[in-house]
Motif scaffolding. Structure first.
Motif, PDB file in Angstrom:
ATOM      1  N   UNK A  93     -68.943  33.054 -56.444  1.00 52.97           N
ATOM      2  CA  UNK A  93     -70.262  32.468 -56.256  1.00 52.97           C
ATOM      3  C   UNK A  93     -70.530  32.125 -54.804  1.00 52.97           C
ATOM      4  N   UNK A  94     -69.552  31.517 -54.159  1.00 54.19           N
ATOM      5  CA  UNK A  94     -69.722  31.128 -52.762  1.00 54.19           C
ATOM      6  C   UNK A  94     -69.924  32.367 -51.906  1.00 54.19           C
ATOM      7  N   UNK A  95     -69.198  33.394 -52.275  1.00 59.41           N
ATOM      8  CA  UNK A  95     -69.262  34.631 -51.526  1.00 59.41           C
ATOM      9  C   UNK A  95     -70.669  35.198 -51.566  1.00 59.41           C
ATOM     10  N   UNK A  96     -71.222  35.201 -52.778  1.00 58.49           N
ATOM     11  CA  UNK A  96     -72.562  35.721 -52.961  1.00 58.49           C
ATOM     12  C   UNK A  96     -73.529  34.965 -52.060  1.00 58.49           C
ATOM     13  N   UNK A  97     -73.296  33.659 -51.971  1.00 59.65           N
ATOM     14  CA  UNK A  97     -74.178  32.835 -51.177  1.00 59.65           C
ATOM     15  C   UNK A  97     -74.034  33.138 -49.691  1.00 59.65           C
ATOM     16  N   UNK A  98     -72.838  33.473 -49.301  1.00 58.23           N
ATOM     17  CA  UNK A  98     -72.558  33.841 -47.929  1.00 58.23           C
ATOM     18  C   UNK A  98     -73.401  35.065 -47.566  1.00 58.23           C
ATOM     19  N   UNK A  99     -73.499  35.981 -48.524  1.00 62.56           N
ATOM     20  CA  UNK A  99     -74.307  37.177 -48.298  1.00 62.56           C
ATOM     21  C   UNK A  99     -75.779  36.803 -48.150  1.00 62.56           C
ATOM     22  N   UNK A 100     -76.193  35.765 -48.916  1.00 57.78           N
ATOM     23  CA  UNK A 100     -77.583  35.327 -48.816  1.00 57.78           C
ATOM     24  C   UNK A 100     -77.909  34.823 -47.426  1.00 57.78           C
ATOM     25  N   UNK A 101     -76.941  34.089 -46.852  1.00 62.79           N
ATOM     26  CA  UNK A 101     -77.121  33.549 -45.513  1.00 62.79           C
ATOM     27  C   UNK A 101     -77.343  34.710 -44.540  1.00 62.79           C
ATOM     28  N   UNK A 102     -76.568  35.748 -44.766  1.00 66.38           N
ATOM     29  CA  UNK A 102     -76.647  36.921 -43.912  1.00 66.38           C
ATOM     30  C   UNK A 102     -78.007  37.608 -44.060  1.00 66.38           C
ATOM     31  N   UNK A 103     -78.527  37.564 -45.275  1.00 68.84           N
ATOM     32  CA  UNK A 103     -79.813  38.223 -45.515  1.00 68.84           C
ATOM     33  C   UNK A 103     -80.934  37.558 -44.734  1.00 68.84           C
ATOM     34  N   UNK A 104     -80.810  36.223 -44.580  1.00 66.63           N
ATOM     35  CA  UNK A 104     -81.830  35.489 -43.823  1.00 66.63           C
ATOM     36  C   UNK A 104     -81.918  35.995 -42.391  1.00 66.63           C
ATOM     37  N   UNK A 105     -80.777  36.483 -41.878  1.00 68.01           N
ATOM     38  CA  UNK A 105     -80.728  36.936 -40.486  1.00 68.01           C
ATOM     39  C   UNK A 105     -81.596  38.172 -40.265  1.00 68.01           C
ATOM     40  N   UNK A 106     -82.016  38.812 -41.359  1.00 69.26           N
ATOM     41  CA  UNK A 106     -82.854  40.006 -41.220  1.00 69.26           C
ATOM     42  C   UNK A 106     -84.312  39.641 -40.969  1.00 69.26           C
ATOM     43  N   UNK A 107     -84.633  38.343 -40.963  1.00 68.91           N
ATOM     44  CA  UNK A 107     -86.013  37.904 -40.756  1.00 68.91           C
ATOM     45  C   UNK A 107     -86.554  38.323 -39.396  1.00 68.91           C
ATOM     46  N   UNK A 108     -87.835  38.227 -39.258  1.00 66.31           N
ATOM     47  CA  UNK A 108     -88.439  38.653 -37.990  1.00 66.31           C
ATOM     48  C   UNK A 108     -89.396  37.589 -37.474  1.00 66.31           C
ATOM     49  N   UNK A 109     -88.847  36.498 -36.983  1.00 64.62           N
ATOM     50  CA  UNK A 109     -89.671  35.452 -36.392  1.00 64.62           C
ATOM     51  C   UNK A 109     -89.338  35.378 -34.910  1.00 64.62           C
ATOM     52  N   UNK A 110     -90.088  34.553 -34.199  1.00 62.48           N
ATOM     53  CA  UNK A 110     -89.835  34.390 -32.772  1.00 62.48           C
ATOM     54  C   UNK A 110     -88.390  33.979 -32.505  1.00 62.48           C
ATOM     55  N   UNK A 111     -87.882  33.113 -33.372  1.00 63.34           N
ATOM     56  CA  UNK A 111     -86.496  32.638 -33.216  1.00 63.34           C
ATOM     57  C   UNK A 111     -85.513  33.780 -33.453  1.00 63.34           C
ATOM     58  N   UNK A 112     -85.774  34.560 -34.491  1.00 63.16           N
ATOM     59  CA  UNK A 112     -84.875  35.691 -34.784  1.00 63.16           C
ATOM     60  C   UNK A 112     -84.833  36.667 -33.611  1.00 63.16           C
ATOM     61  N   UNK A 113     -85.978  36.833 -32.971  1.00 67.00           N
ATOM     62  CA  UNK A 113     -86.062  37.852 -31.914  1.00 67.00           C
ATOM     63  C   UNK A 113     -85.414  37.419 -30.601  1.00 67.00           C
ATOM     64  N   UNK A 114     -85.132  36.125 -30.462  1.00 65.50           N
ATOM     65  CA  UNK A 114     -84.493  35.661 -29.227  1.00 65.50           C
ATOM     66  C   UNK A 114     -83.145  36.350 -29.031  1.00 65.50           C
ATOM     67  N   UNK A 115     -82.765  36.539 -27.789  1.00 71.23           N
ATOM     68  CA  UNK A 115     -81.460  37.126 -27.487  1.00 71.23           C
ATOM     69  C   UNK A 115     -80.358  36.253 -28.110  1.00 71.23           C
TER      70      UNK A 115
END
Lengths: 269, 251
Positions: free
Chosen positions: A6-28
């Motif tokens: 279960x925790x593992x699955x959630x870890x993957x969810x965290x990673x999925x958030x990184x695919x977002x495209x906001x100003x913060x995500x786009x920062x170096x």
């Protein structure tokens, strides 16, 4: 093992958030890594009785969560998993340190309780900033950023591989454990000896897998250098982000902002 | 184009623990051929395959890939020429995203960024996986992983495609899809498999290994018609060549 799954699955969810495209995500990524580092150092270095001084630091996670569109409730749940550890660390402070350092009306609050609260608050702050960093940057980009900032490449590659194969390894571990579970009856077959051989087996499997991966890498022309195609761009936005927040953190650390604000408000009243 | 040729002469291989895995293997696979290497478990199929890109070195004997004998000096060239797809795609996909993984080979070849990008896109398009490019490997299904694993090799534009158990672990649809894909390649193709129906479908030539030796080498249909040979090598006819289990009529 179910909980690990279960925790593992959630870890993957965290990673999925990184695919977002906001100003913060786009920062170096480097900018975000640096700011998080400064944040953590400032928070951790606060004195043990300082509680009010920590409050301004909450601005950073809140800012990031809001601008980067990260589900706050999800993040709160992740942090809640870590809190018991912080509570354990500070548990005995109220018992050992009974000298009152704070007075709310007639009620004296002991130094132990204040330092206990300070430990928990600092844990919340640092953990949330680390989670936010992964959620807005993604683990591979963090590795690349660290490498760009001078971390030796073998370490970066190690981290990347760790991240890639932790999923495979936990899955294998879960399978082995399930296989044992299905063939244990009563208390038999659960002993440390079985456990030892399970771990040994897992290690050997990992070893063999590492060999196969190496083979796959050689088959595709790997010769020691790890090439990435990631483009980095440290522009004015990044500079402003790093300078702005670092300045804020250092000021909040050195100047009692909360006190000043408080006296300002009371002054006006 | 002689660089699509695989030639093996008198190959012996003994593992460090003393297991004799291959004995006096000689074969020649020419340009554009599609060849299956079949045999029982432990017959030496994977060991043979691992010689083709120099991962294992022969205890005795010689291997030539195209114009080069396989030696330490020619290894980089040979690894570019022979694209090898492993049995377990999890071993092959080790980069953070599908795109990075497919780009791994071309980047190691030292190609410029534009060319790498072009090759990655072309390879992904060929296996129908363009939409997966941003995904991490652990999010892919088994069939997707297999197709991406093939793309990682195609992006290096190999002349010879070597695959260990390509249809292993795939559902019937994914299996058909993969077979359709493999049929379109005009490379020299070498497969090992226990999926004998796939062998019948895709390979005009079959090499049978038995206890580390070449037991038979010939047209696939002839090999599968030889019941005595198949029984001796712990194999059997592909299902499509066996009688119908319902009405009993022969194929």
């Amino acid at each position: 093992m179910c909980s690990i799954d279960g925790t593992l699955l959630d870890f993957k969810n965290l990673d999925r958030l990184a695919a977002g495209d906001t100003g913060i995500h786009r920062l170096d990524p480097r900018a975000k890594v640096v700011v998080t580092l400064v944040f953590v150092v400032c928070v951790v270095s606060c004195g043990k009785y300082e509680l009010a001084a920590l409050l301004p630091f909450f601005l950073f996670p809140v800012f990031m969560v809001t601008l980067a569109d990260i589900p706050a409730l999800y993040l709160a749940k992740k942090i809640a998993v870590i809190i018991p550890f912080a509570v354990m660390v500070g548990m005995f402070n109220p018992l050992l340190d009974r000298q009152a350092v704070l007075h709310v009306g007639a009620l004296g609050i002991s130094g132990g309780w204040v330092s206990f609260a300070s430990i928990v608050v600092r844990a919340i702050l640092t953990v949330s900033s680390a989670l936010v960093l992964v959620a807005v940057t993604g683990f591979p980009a963090i590795c690349a950023a660290l490498e760009r900032m001078g971390m030796p490449q073998p370490f970066a590659v190690q981290l990347l591989f760790l991240y890639r194969y932790i999923f495979v390894l936990t899955e294998e571990g879960a399978q082995v454990s399930r296989a044992r579970e299905l063939r244990t009856f009563g208390g038999r077959g659960r002993g440390i000896r079985v456990y030892g051989s399970m771990i040994g087996h897992l290690l050997l499997r990992t070893w063999m897998r590492a060999e196969r991966i190496h083979m796959a890498m050689l088959a595709r022309g790997f010769s020691g250098a790890f090439h990435t195609r990631r483009q980095f761009c440290f522009g004015t936005r990044e500079t402003a982000f790093v300078l702005g927040w670092s300045l804020f953190f250092i000021t909040a650390r050195l100047v009692p902002v909360a006190h000043l604000l408080g006296s300002l408000v009371t002054g006006i009243l | 184009m002689s660089h699509h040729i695989v030639e093996v002469k008198g190959l012996h291989h003994t593992y460090p623990d003393g297991t004799l895995a291959l004995r006096n293997i000689s074969l020649r696979i020419t340009h554009g051929e599609s060849v299956a290497v079949i045999g029982a478990n432990g017959a030496g199929k994977s060991t043979l395959l691992q010689h083709f890109n120099g991962y294992l070195t022969p205890t005795a004997g010689e291997i030539r890939i195209g114009d080069f004998p396989l030696t330490r000096e020619t290894l980089p060239d040979i690894r570019r020429t022979v694209g090898m797809v492993f049995q377990n795609p999890d071993d092959q996909l080790f980069m953070p995203t599908v795109y990075d993984d497919v780009a791994f080979g071309p980047l190691n070849l030292g190609l410029p960024a534009g060319e790498v990008d072009e090759r990655v896109r072309a390879a992904l398009a060929k296996v129908g996986a363009v939409h997966l490019q941003g995904k991490p490997p652990y999010r892919l299904s088994g069939g997707e992983k297999k197709r991406v694993a093939i793309a990682t090799v195609l992006s290096m534009s190999p002349d010879i495609l070597v695959m260990d158990e390509p249809t292993n672990g795939l559902d019937p649809f994914a299996r058909r899809q993969l077979m359709g894909l493999l049929r379109e390649f005009h490379h020299t193709r070498i497969f090992t498999s226990h999926d004998l129906d796939m062998v019948l479908d895709l390979c005009e030539r079959t090499i049978v290994l038995h206890e580390g030796e070449v037991k038979a080498d010939g047209p696939t249909r002839e090999i599968f018609a030889d019941a005595a040979l198949l029984a001796e090598c712990r194999l059997e006819k592909p299902l499509s060549m066996q009688g119908c289990p319902v009405c009993g009529s022969s194929a």
